[in-house]
Design an enzyme around this catalytic site. Structure first.
Site: not given
Ligand code: NAD
Length: 290
Positions: A24, A69, A73, A111, A135, A137, A139, A260
Site C-alpha cells: 500500500s 488492517s 479493523k 475491501d 470464507g 472472515g 475479507a 486478488g
Molecule cells: P480471516 O482470518 O478473517 O478469515 C479466514 C477465513 O478462512 C475464515 O472464514 C475461516 O473460517 C476460513 N478458513 C481458515 N482456514 C481454513 C481452512 N483450512 N479451510 C477452509 N476455510 C478456512 O482472514 P481474512 O482477513 O478474511 O483474510 C483471508 C484471505 O483474504 C487472506 O489470504 C488475505 O490475504 C486475503 N485478503 C485479500 C485482500 C485483497 O485485497 N486481495 C484483502 C483482504 C484479505
C-alpha cells in the site's frame, strides 16, 4: 522523494501489525507522485494496545486519514465519530478519513468495493448473480456485504465449523435483513450442498486464504470437474498469483480465473479517492507494480 516532501505535505497513515510487507505505501506514494499531489503515505506498526492513542494522533497531528488492517479493523470502530453503512454491516473498517483535519473521523470499508471493482474490471456482472462464497472472515464478510449492496441475487456462504462460522450466520442474517439479496450460511463439511451450490452459481469466490502459505496445497474445490466453462472463479489471494484453485480453474477452462491483485488495487483506489477526492491512476499503478 526529498524534492517532493515539504512543510506543506499532508500525511496519510496505515496502522496494522505486521505491516512492513504491505504494497500500500508504494501504491499510494507512486500515485501521489504521478498526480503531483502533496501527500505522503507511511506505514505504522500499531497493535490493539496502541490503537486508541494512534487514532488520537490522527486528530492531534492532523493526518488526513489512515488505512487500517489486521488486527485493528474491528477494534477501531469504537474510537471513530462516524461509520459508513457498509462498514457498519461488515463490522470492520479499513479506511479512516479526517476531512480538512477537523478531527471528525469517519470509517469506511473499501475491501468489498475493491473486490466488486476487480470483477467489473474483468467484465463480470454481480447484479442478479448467484454467488457461492467460501470464507466469512474479514475479507469474506466485506465481499458478501458489498455483493449484496451491488444487487447480487443470492449469496451462499460456506465456512468450516470453526469460530468464524457464527459470523457467517450473522452476516447472512444481516444481509437478509438489510438488502434484497438472499443469503445463506452452510457448513463447508456439507460437500453435497457445496457442490450443488457451485453448480447453480455463476461466480465462485474463495475468501479464505486457502492456496496461500501455510495452505498453499489446498483448494476448497477438491474436484476440478466442479468448475464449468461458464463459471467465474475469483480467489482473493494474490501471493502466489496463481493458487491451486486458480490453476484448476485455468485447466478446466473456467470463464474467468481472477486473483486478488485487482481487489488489492481497487480497495486502495477507493481509499485514495476518499483521502484526496482524486481518482487513483489505476492503469499506471497496475503497469508499475503488478
Ligand atoms: P480471516 O482470518 O478473517 O478469515 C479466514 C477465513 O478462512 C475464515 O472464514 C475461516 O473460517 C476460513 N478458513 C481458515 N482456514 C481454513 C481452512 N483450512 N479451510 C477452509 N476455510 C478456512 O482472514 P481474512 O482477513 O478474511 O483474510 C483471508 C484471505 O483474504 C487472506 O489470504 C488475505 O490475504 C486475503 N485478503 C485479500 C485482500 C485483497 O485485497 N486481495 C484483502 C483482504 C484479505
Amino acid at each position: 522523494m526529498t524534492e517532493r516532501l515539504t512543510g506543506h505535505t499532508l500525511l496519510i497513515g496505515l496502522m496494522a501489525y505486521p505491516i512492513r510487507h504491505s504494497m500500500s505505501p508504494t501504491m499510494h506514494n507512486e500515485a501521489f507522485a504521478k498526480l503531483g499531489l502533496d501527500y505522503a503515505y507511511l506505514a505504522f506498526e500499531v497493535e490493539n494496545e496502541q490503537l486508541k492513542d494512534a487514532v488520537q494522533a490522527i486528530r492531534a497531528l492532523g493526518l488526513r486519514g489512515s488505512n487500517v488492517s489486521m488486527p485493528n479493523k474491528q477494534e477501531i470502530i469504537q474510537y471513530l465519530d462516524e461509520v459508513s453503512p457498509e462498514a457498519q454491516l461488515i463490522g470492520a473498517v479499513n479506511t479512516v478519513t479526517n476531512k480538512d483535519a477537523k478531527g471528525h473521523l469517519v470509517g469506511y470499508n473499501t475491501d468489498g468495493i475493491g473486490a466488486m471493482e476487480a470483477l467489473k474490471d474483468e467484465g463480470v456482472e454481480v447484479k442478479d448473480a448467484i454467488i457461492t462464497l467460501t470464507g466469512a472472515g474479514g475479507a469474506g464478510t466485506a465481499v458478501a456485504v458489498q455483493a449484496a449492496f451491488d444487487g447480487a441475487k443470492e449469496i451462499r456462504i460456506f465456512n468450516i465449523n470453526d469460530g468464524v462460522f457464527e459470523n457467517a450466520k450473522e452476516t447472512a442474517k444481516k444481509i437478509n435483513e438489510h438488502t434484497a439479496c438472499v443469503a445463506t450460511a452452510t457448513d463447508l463439511s456439507d460437500q453435497e450442498a457445496f457442490k450443488k451450490s457451485i453448480a447453480e452459481s455463476s461466480i465462485y469466490i474463495d475468501a479464505t486464504g486457502a492456496g496461500m502459505k501455510p495452505l498453499e496445497d489446498v483448494s476448497l474445490i477438491e474436484d476440478p470437474s466442479m468448475i464449468r466453462s461458464d463459471l467465474v472463479v475469483f480467489d482473493v489471494v494474490y501471493s502466489p498469483r496463481e493458487t491451486k484453485l486458480l490453476k484448476f480453474a485455468k485447466e478446466q477452462g473456467a470463464k474467468k480465473a481472477i486473483n486478488g491483485l485487482g481487489m488489492m488495487l481497487y480497495q486502495g483506489a477507493a481509499a485514495f479517492k476518499l483521502f484526496t477526492d482524486e481518482d487513483m491512476p489505476v492503469s499506471y499503478i497496475k503497469e508499475l507494480l503488478f
